[in-house]
Design an enzyme around this catalytic site. Structure first.
Site, PDB file in Angstrom:
ATOM      1  N   ASP A 822      17.586 -15.346  43.140  1.00  0.00           N
ATOM      2  CA  ASP A 822      18.462 -15.438  41.967  1.00  0.00           C
ATOM      3  C   ASP A 822      19.864 -14.990  42.367  1.00  0.00           C
ATOM      4  O   ASP A 822      20.180 -13.800  42.373  1.00  0.00           O
ATOM      5  CB  ASP A 822      17.925 -14.565  40.824  1.00  0.00           C
ATOM      6  CG  ASP A 822      18.770 -14.715  39.570  1.00  0.00           C
ATOM      7  OD1 ASP A 822      18.362 -14.192  38.517  1.00  0.00           O
ATOM      8  OD2 ASP A 822      19.849 -15.342  39.624  1.00  0.00           O
ATOM      9  N   HIS A 827      25.298 -10.557  38.612  1.00  0.00           N
ATOM     10  CA  HIS A 827      24.649  -9.330  39.078  1.00  0.00           C
ATOM     11  C   HIS A 827      25.384  -8.628  40.212  1.00  0.00           C
ATOM     12  O   HIS A 827      24.960  -7.574  40.647  1.00  0.00           O
ATOM     13  CB  HIS A 827      23.211  -9.662  39.521  1.00  0.00           C
ATOM     14  CG  HIS A 827      22.449 -10.388  38.451  1.00  0.00           C
ATOM     15  ND1 HIS A 827      22.192  -9.830  37.230  1.00  0.00           N
ATOM     16  CD2 HIS A 827      21.933 -11.645  38.411  1.00  0.00           C
ATOM     17  CE1 HIS A 827      21.540 -10.704  36.477  1.00  0.00           C
ATOM     18  NE2 HIS A 827      21.368 -11.817  37.167  1.00  0.00           N
ATOM     19  N   ILE A 842      25.466  -6.439  35.971  1.00  0.00           N
ATOM     20  CA  ILE A 842      24.192  -5.937  35.437  1.00  0.00           C
ATOM     21  C   ILE A 842      23.050  -6.351  36.361  1.00  0.00           C
ATOM     22  O   ILE A 842      23.181  -7.264  37.177  1.00  0.00           O
ATOM     23  CB  ILE A 842      23.928  -6.443  34.000  1.00  0.00           C
ATOM     24  CG1 ILE A 842      23.788  -7.975  33.969  1.00  0.00           C
ATOM     25  CG2 ILE A 842      25.021  -5.985  33.063  1.00  0.00           C
ATOM     26  CD1 ILE A 842      23.269  -8.507  32.646  1.00  0.00           C
ATOM     27  N   GLY A 845      17.250  -9.281  35.111  1.00  0.00           N
ATOM     28  CA  GLY A 845      16.186  -8.892  34.189  1.00  0.00           C
ATOM     29  C   GLY A 845      14.843  -8.846  34.904  1.00  0.00           C
ATOM     30  O   GLY A 845      14.030  -7.943  34.694  1.00  0.00           O
TER      31      GLY A 845
HETATM   32  C1  LIG Z   1      14.547 -19.788  34.523  1.00  0.00           C
HETATM   33  C2  LIG Z   1      14.588 -18.332  34.236  1.00  0.00           C
HETATM   34  C3  LIG Z   1      15.843 -17.770  34.536  1.00  0.00           C
HETATM   35  C4  LIG Z   1      16.611 -17.298  33.393  1.00  0.00           C
HETATM   36  C5  LIG Z   1      18.113 -17.318  33.698  1.00  0.00           C
HETATM   37  C6  LIG Z   1      18.652 -15.992  33.743  1.00  0.00           C
HETATM   38  C7  LIG Z   1      19.329 -15.703  35.069  1.00  0.00           C
HETATM   39  C8  LIG Z   1      19.440 -14.219  35.326  1.00  0.00           C
HETATM   40  O1  LIG Z   1      20.182 -14.051  36.535  1.00  0.00           O
HETATM   41  C9  LIG Z   1      20.150 -13.617  34.169  1.00  0.00           C
HETATM   42  C10 LIG Z   1      19.728 -12.220  33.958  1.00  0.00           C
HETATM   43  O2  LIG Z   1      18.889 -11.649  34.606  1.00  0.00           O
HETATM   44  S1  LIG Z   1      20.488 -11.421  32.688  1.00  0.00           S
HETATM   45  C11 LIG Z   1      19.786  -9.809  32.714  1.00  0.00           C
HETATM   46  C12 LIG Z   1      18.585  -9.647  31.855  1.00  0.00           C
HETATM   47  N1  LIG Z   1      18.797  -9.933  30.446  1.00  0.00           N
HETATM   48  C13 LIG Z   1      19.535  -9.184  29.669  1.00  0.00           C
HETATM   49  O3  LIG Z   1      20.140  -8.218  30.113  1.00  0.00           O
HETATM   50  C14 LIG Z   1      19.621  -9.527  28.214  1.00  0.00           C
HETATM   51  C15 LIG Z   1      19.426  -8.310  27.380  1.00  0.00           C
HETATM   52  N2  LIG Z   1      19.336  -8.672  25.958  1.00  0.00           N
HETATM   53  C16 LIG Z   1      20.424  -8.823  25.216  1.00  0.00           C
HETATM   54  O4  LIG Z   1      21.529  -8.603  25.655  1.00  0.00           O
HETATM   55  C17 LIG Z   1      20.238  -9.229  23.780  1.00  0.00           C
HETATM   56  O5  LIG Z   1      18.930  -8.900  23.401  1.00  0.00           O
HETATM   57  C18 LIG Z   1      20.459 -10.753  23.536  1.00  0.00           C
HETATM   58  C19 LIG Z   1      21.912 -11.099  23.902  1.00  0.00           C
HETATM   59  C20 LIG Z   1      19.511 -11.546  24.377  1.00  0.00           C
HETATM   60  C21 LIG Z   1      20.229 -11.036  22.061  1.00  0.00           C
HETATM   61  O6  LIG Z   1      20.980 -10.162  21.321  1.00  0.00           O
HETATM   62  P1  LIG Z   1      21.533 -10.595  19.881  1.00  0.00           P
HETATM   63  O7  LIG Z   1      22.383 -11.786  19.992  1.00  0.00           O
HETATM   64  O8  LIG Z   1      22.142  -9.353  19.310  1.00  0.00           O
HETATM   65  O9  LIG Z   1      20.233 -11.023  19.151  1.00  0.00           O
HETATM   66  P2  LIG Z   1      19.507 -10.332  17.934  1.00  0.00           P
HETATM   67  O10 LIG Z   1      20.440 -10.258  16.781  1.00  0.00           O
HETATM   68  O11 LIG Z   1      18.840  -9.084  18.392  1.00  0.00           O
HETATM   69  O12 LIG Z   1      18.388 -11.405  17.592  1.00  0.00           O
HETATM   70  C22 LIG Z   1      18.751 -12.730  17.186  1.00  0.00           C
HETATM   71  C23 LIG Z   1      17.584 -13.625  17.391  1.00  0.00           C
HETATM   72  O13 LIG Z   1      17.358 -13.773  18.797  1.00  0.00           O
HETATM   73  C24 LIG Z   1      16.049 -13.310  19.131  1.00  0.00           C
HETATM   74  N3  LIG Z   1      16.165 -12.557  20.375  1.00  0.00           N
HETATM   75  C25 LIG Z   1      16.790 -11.378  20.525  1.00  0.00           C
HETATM   76  N4  LIG Z   1      16.673 -10.990  21.810  1.00  0.00           N
HETATM   77  C26 LIG Z   1      15.986 -11.939  22.444  1.00  0.00           C
HETATM   78  C27 LIG Z   1      15.534 -12.080  23.763  1.00  0.00           C
HETATM   79  N5  LIG Z   1      15.794 -11.107  24.691  1.00  0.00           N
HETATM   80  N6  LIG Z   1      14.842 -13.177  24.087  1.00  0.00           N
HETATM   81  C28 LIG Z   1      14.560 -14.113  23.172  1.00  0.00           C
HETATM   82  N7  LIG Z   1      14.948 -14.027  21.875  1.00  0.00           N
HETATM   83  C29 LIG Z   1      15.660 -12.938  21.539  1.00  0.00           C
HETATM   84  C30 LIG Z   1      15.626 -12.419  17.992  1.00  0.00           C
HETATM   85  O14 LIG Z   1      14.213 -12.360  17.873  1.00  0.00           O
HETATM   86  C31 LIG Z   1      16.295 -13.095  16.833  1.00  0.00           C
HETATM   87  O15 LIG Z   1      15.497 -14.226  16.535  1.00  0.00           O
HETATM   88  P3  LIG Z   1      15.014 -14.532  15.066  1.00  0.00           P
HETATM   89  O16 LIG Z   1      16.256 -14.536  14.262  1.00  0.00           O
HETATM   90  O17 LIG Z   1      14.340 -15.790  15.178  1.00  0.00           O
HETATM   91  O18 LIG Z   1      14.092 -13.440  14.710  1.00  0.00           O
END
Ligand SMILES: CCCCCCC[C@@H](O)CC(=O)SCCNC(=O)CCNC(=O)[C@H](O)C(C)(C)COP(=O)(O)OP(=O)(O)OC[C@H]1O[C@@H](n2cnc3c(N)ncnc32)[C@H](O)[C@@H]1OP(=O)(O)O
Length: 932
Positions: A822, A827, A842, A845
């Site tokens: 990745d 990152h 960061i 994940g």
């Molecule tokens: C092929 C595979 C490869 C994938 C590609 C990735 C490549 C990698 O290099 C990238 C990474 O590793 S990035 C690092 C790891 N991830 C993160 O750090 C993300 C952390 N999470 C966030 O920031 C927020 O939760 C965030 C931003 C995710 C959401 O926050 P908000 O916008 O504030 O959302 P929220 O208001 O809490 O919820 C809104 C609706 O979204 C759903 N939801 C929340 N978090 C979710 C999540 N993590 N995954 C899936 N759905 C999520 C909620 O359930 C809510 O949905 P609904 O309204 O339907 O209930």
């Protein structure tokens, strides 16, 4: 909306003047963030109409806090008894961590009508009160080696404001005070910062559109104070303007300046000839301490210059000049310089020479010997009216006032006495006020006048052992800022200098070449030029010494406007996220320069308006996407992708294990010759990077805005340590989440017999790609076919976890993990991270997930590589390399471990809704759950 991470549990906060306005909001904010609060206010609350009684304001706020489950006590002392306020914190809560100096009063009046009572009341509460309270807190902070202080300044001090000479002086004195505290406190982990907030007032009404005016709420200052006083914040000695959701740092910018030859040709006319060079900021620098000028080098440069060019001489024939503190040193040098240029002088000084003569008398003789007229005046500057009377009595007029008198009472802040604080304030700041006020009616009547006030580099930047002096000197600059504005219509010009000159006192401790470099004579030509009608400057500040003259001015970062009215979150956490990328980021192309408080407010309105326009444009762009082609989820699901071959090598197996926290002790994961060597069962997450199909056709798609949302992995057969697989991928679902969009991809890996080995479901979260389901042509698709364990809520049971394990993520972990496939720059690359809204890169994940699963293997999986049947996690928050992860585990029926992980440093849950099904009988953890 993410939950707050910057909390104050266990901390004790004192807020002065917390019975209303900003202070009340701070008090409620800190209490709701877990702190115990001392609500200080001596005032009464507005009358209670229902019961006809009047409560004390502090009590009302304490009641509000307690009703909401918070902890607070009231204190009714004046800040002039600040020690009692601090004592109240220590007696009630045993400690003190944060002091917010917020108490203040206003006595606004034009300078010509300002009374001593108006002056004294404002200075007493703001400056002396802050000094008293801070000094009491300082003792506690130093002992515990921790403390956070906020001073409250104002644009009226930083830039000046008509009708607020007293308030402006007081408010800038606090900036000078804060600068020294920041320097003295740093080694004790005591940080001090200053905010300049705008409150709604008549002035704001006149310059702000009503919808922005509504935003000048005290609530929109608290998030900045919350971030600045949190233990995670490393800012110290900063000055920030805060209003209506706008935040920006302000710093000093200094012109390169001009070096003059320090011979007889260094005259006001020579300064005039080079004025453009002195005030040219095209090659500026940004000083933060007094030690950044090499005076001897400047003098060396000066020595090698040829005679200064000059036009017509600038003379003072017929002009009357008062110089305070002119009996010796720099004041005497000014007097003699003016005398040579034809001025008549009032030599003010109350000191005596070593042979017990009045020093003013001696200098008068010297001036007369040069053929000029002079009279002596021996009054204290605190009797400024007497000095002006002397001038009028002798010469019938005054044209120039040079406020130069001063004293030093240096001592570290911890040991500074009230007398030392007061004396320095009285002579410098109150003395400057008194002489200026006495001369003001003379100048306004004759519709002309020049005032040169004396600040110091110590007042601009702060200095160890000079809290009193830096406050007084900065206060003089604050006073000058307003006087320049008020004087403009009467043709009164007010400028300030920060001179560096040797005096009788410094000569005893300086080497001779330094004494030569800092000769007072090298300051005098600038002072004379600033006093001449030919000089265009007013309201400006100049550093001067050893032949060098440069201008300094306040530069503001473009800053960040949090558009609260449009739903943008403005919290300590969002402030933290924008701190380095916007709030403290200075870019010459977007820097802001203000000359008055209304000017500053106008520029804030402009910044807010522009940000809103940009947000609206972004929204329109999103709408365009919504109104453009509709997202067709069914057709996305039907997309077919060719099979992709994948080869596993033992090298990849070892590298991956190291990337998720395996060490040399885990031979079964990192050493291919170990008899139990195997593939860590989360390895299939890497397959996606060989065969991923990002949906670039989602509205507003930006690669840096994509984060990993969820991950599910199921092991159907043990993975080979070497061998070839075939990958087949599909899109399972796309969902509109408003703040973004989620896309779920599924992938199965097959072995040589075409039998499935692993199955994964990966959810990517496309931030800011939401809203597309509102498109008129959007057709809600039938529910996606998901693995039931991939969508389970996995709510942790109410009991204590069965195991809690901590692990530190090394700083370099992302750099190592990426080598497994990745290569997302988010990152590792700070610029991409900033673009994505993080203040630094960061962690992947999947790396966080790997660390957590490694801990579960060690805790419940018998440390066996084949421990896993399946696992699902949700990435609920980001992790920074270098943080400590703490995984909480609950062993449930069916050999299922529900888990969630938080970062200890930011107390944020980063993995939630997670569960791991064991493929082996669970082992019981050797450690009982520790309450960490
Ligand atoms: C092929 C595979 C490869 C994938 C590609 C990735 C490549 C990698 O290099 C990238 C990474 O590793 S990035 C690092 C790891 N991830 C993160 O750090 C993300 C952390 N999470 C966030 O920031 C927020 O939760 C965030 C931003 C995710 C959401 O926050 P908000 O916008 O504030 O959302 P929220 O208001 O809490 O919820 C809104 C609706 O979204 C759903 N939801 C929340 N978090 C979710 C999540 N993590 N995954 C899936 N759905 C999520 C909620 O359930 C809510 O949905 P609904 O309204 O339907 O209930």
């Amino acid at each position: 909306m993410t939950s707050p991470t910057l909390r104050f549990d266990g901390k004790v906060v004192v807020i002065t003047g917390a019975g209303g306005g900003l202070g009340r909001v701070y008090a409620k904010f800190f209490a709701s963030s877990g702190a115990s609060v001392v609500v200080n206010d001596l005032g009464k609350a507005p009358a209670d109409n229902t019961e006809g009684t009047t409560q004390l304001a502090a009590d009302v706020v304490v009641d509000e806090i307690r009703r909401q489950g918070g902890t607070a006590v009231a204190n009714y002392d004046t800040v002039e008894n600040g020690d009692r306020i601090v004592q109240c914190a220590v007696e009630n809560f045993g400690r003190l961590d944060v002091l917010i100096n917020n108490a203040g009063i206003l006595r606004d009046r034009g300078f010509s009508r300002m009374s001593d009572a108006d002056w004294d009341a404002v200075l007493r509460v703001h400056v002396y009160g802050a000094y008293k309270t801070t000094q009491a807190a300082w003792k506690v902070f130093r002992k515990q080696k921790y403390g956070r202080i906020i001073m409250t300044s104002s644009a009226a001090g930083v830039y000046g404001n008509v009708g607020q000479a007293n308030y402006g002086a007081a408010k800038l004195a606090l900036v000078g005070f804060s600068n020294t505290l920041a320097k003295e406190g740093a080694k004790y982990n005591i940080y001090c910062n200053t905010i300049a907030p705008f409150a709604a007032s008549k002035m704001t009404e006149s310059v702000m559109p009503p919808e922005l005016l509504k935003l000048l709420k005290p609530e929109l200052v608290a998030p900045v104070v919350g971030f600045l006083t949190h233990e995670s914040c490393q800012e110290n000695g900063g000055l920030f303007e805060v209003a209506g959701g706008y935040v920006a740092k302000v710093r000093w910018e200094r012109s390169q300046g001009h070096v003059f030859k320090t011979d007889d040709s260094f005259t006001p006319a020579a300064v005039h000839a080079q004025w453009k060079a002195v005030t040219d900021f095209s090659q500026s620098n940004f000083p933060e301490t007094i030690t950044e000028v090499d005076w001897i080098q400047q003098l060396e440069r000066s020595k090698h210059l040829t005679t200064n060019a000059a036009g017509e001489p600038l003379r003072f024939d017929g002009k009357v000049v008062i110089v305070t503190g002119a009996g010796a040193g720099i004041g005497r040098a000014y007097a003699l310089h003016f005398a040579r240029l034809g001025a008549s002088l009032v030599i003010n000084d109350l000191g005596r020479t070593p042979d017990n003569r009045f020093s003013a008398d001696v200098v008068v003789e010297e001036v007369r010997a040069l053929g000029a007229k002079a009279v002596a005046d021996r009054h204290s500057v605190e009797d400024g009216q007497e000095i002006v009377k002397t001038a009028l009595g002798a010469f019938g007029r005054v044209d120039v006032l040079i406020n130069n008198a001063g004293i030093l009472r240096d001592r570290s802040f911890a040991r500074m006495t009230d007398k030392e604080w007061e004396l320095v304030y009285q002579v410098h700041l109150r003395g400057t006020y008194k002489t200026t006020q006495a001369v003001w009616p003379v100048f306004t009547k004759q519709k002309s006048g020049h005032i040169v006030n004396t600040c110091s580099a110590v007042g601009l930047y702060g200095n160890f052992g000079q809290a009193n002096y830096s406050a007084a000197k900065a206060g003089i600059l604050g006073l000058s800022n307003t006087l320049a504005l008020e004087g403009a219509r009467h043709n009164i010009k007010v400028n300030t200098i920060a001179p560096n000159a040797g005096t009788a006192m410094t000569a005893t401790i300086m080497p001779p070449e330094m004494v030569e470099a800092l000769k007072p004579d090298y300051v005098a030509p600038l002072v004379a030029y600033l006093s001449h009608d030919a000089c265009p400057a007013t309201g400006d500040v100049f550093e001067v010494g050893s032949g060098w003259v440069a201008q300094v001015r306040r530069q503001r970062a473009a800053g960040k406007f949090f558009d609260v009215a449009s739903g943008e979150a403005f919290t300590p956490e969002t402030v933290q996220a924008q701190w380095e990328t916007a709030i403290t980021r200075f870019d010459p192309r977007s820097a802001v320069y203000c000359r008055s408080a209304p000017d500053s407010l106008k520029s804030i309105v402009q910044a807010a308006t522009m940000a809103r326009r940009q947000n609206a444009a972004r929204g329109t762009k999103q709408n365009a996407a919504i109104t453009g082609k509709a997202v067709d989820v069914v057709s996305i699901r039907n997309r077919k992708y060719p099979d992709v071959p994948y080869e596993i090598t033992t090298r990849d197996v070892c590298l991956y294990a190291l990337g998720i926290g395996a060490t040399h002790r885990d031979l079964h994961l990192v050493y291919e010759h170990d008899e139990n060597f195997g593939v860590f069962p989360l390895f299939p997450v890497l397959f996606s990077f060989a065969d991923s199909h990002t949906l670039t056709d989602l509205p507003n798609y930006k690669p840096h805005m994509v984060v990993h949302g969820e991950q599910f992995v199921e092991v159907l057969k043990p993975l080979p340590i070497e061998g070839k697989l075939t990958l087949r991928s599909a899109h399972l679902d796309v969902q509109d989440k408003v703040s973004g969009a989620t896309e779920v991809g599924a992938q199965t890996a097959y072995d040589a017999n075409d039998e499935p080995v692993t199955y994964t479901e990966s959810t990517t979260f496309h931030r800011r790609s939401g809203g597309f389901s509102k498109h008129p042509d959007f057709k809600p698709p039938p529910p996606a076919q998901r693995h039931p364990d991939a969508v389970a809520a996995n709510v942790p049971p109410k009991r204590q976890p069965d195991a809690v394990v901590r692990t530190l993520i090394p700083e370099d972990q992302a750099a190592l993990y990426r080598l497994s496939g990745d290569y997302n720059p988010l990152h590792l690359d700070p610029t991409v991270a900033q673009l994505a809204g993080f203040n630094k890169p960061i962690l992947h994940g999947l790396c966080t997930m790997g660390f957590a699963c490694m801990q579960i293997m060690r805790t419940f999986g018998g440390n066996q590589v084949n421990f896993l049947k399946n696992v699902k996690t949700r990435f609920s928050g980001h992790v920074f390399p270098g943080e400590t992860l703490e995984t909480h585990m609950w062993l449930e029926e069916g050999n299922k471990v529900i888990f969630q992980t938080r970062t200890v440093e930011r107390d944020t849950w980063v993995l939630k809704a997670s569960a791991l099904k064991l493929a082996v009988e669970p082992t019981m953890p050797s450690n009982t759950p520790s309450k960490l």
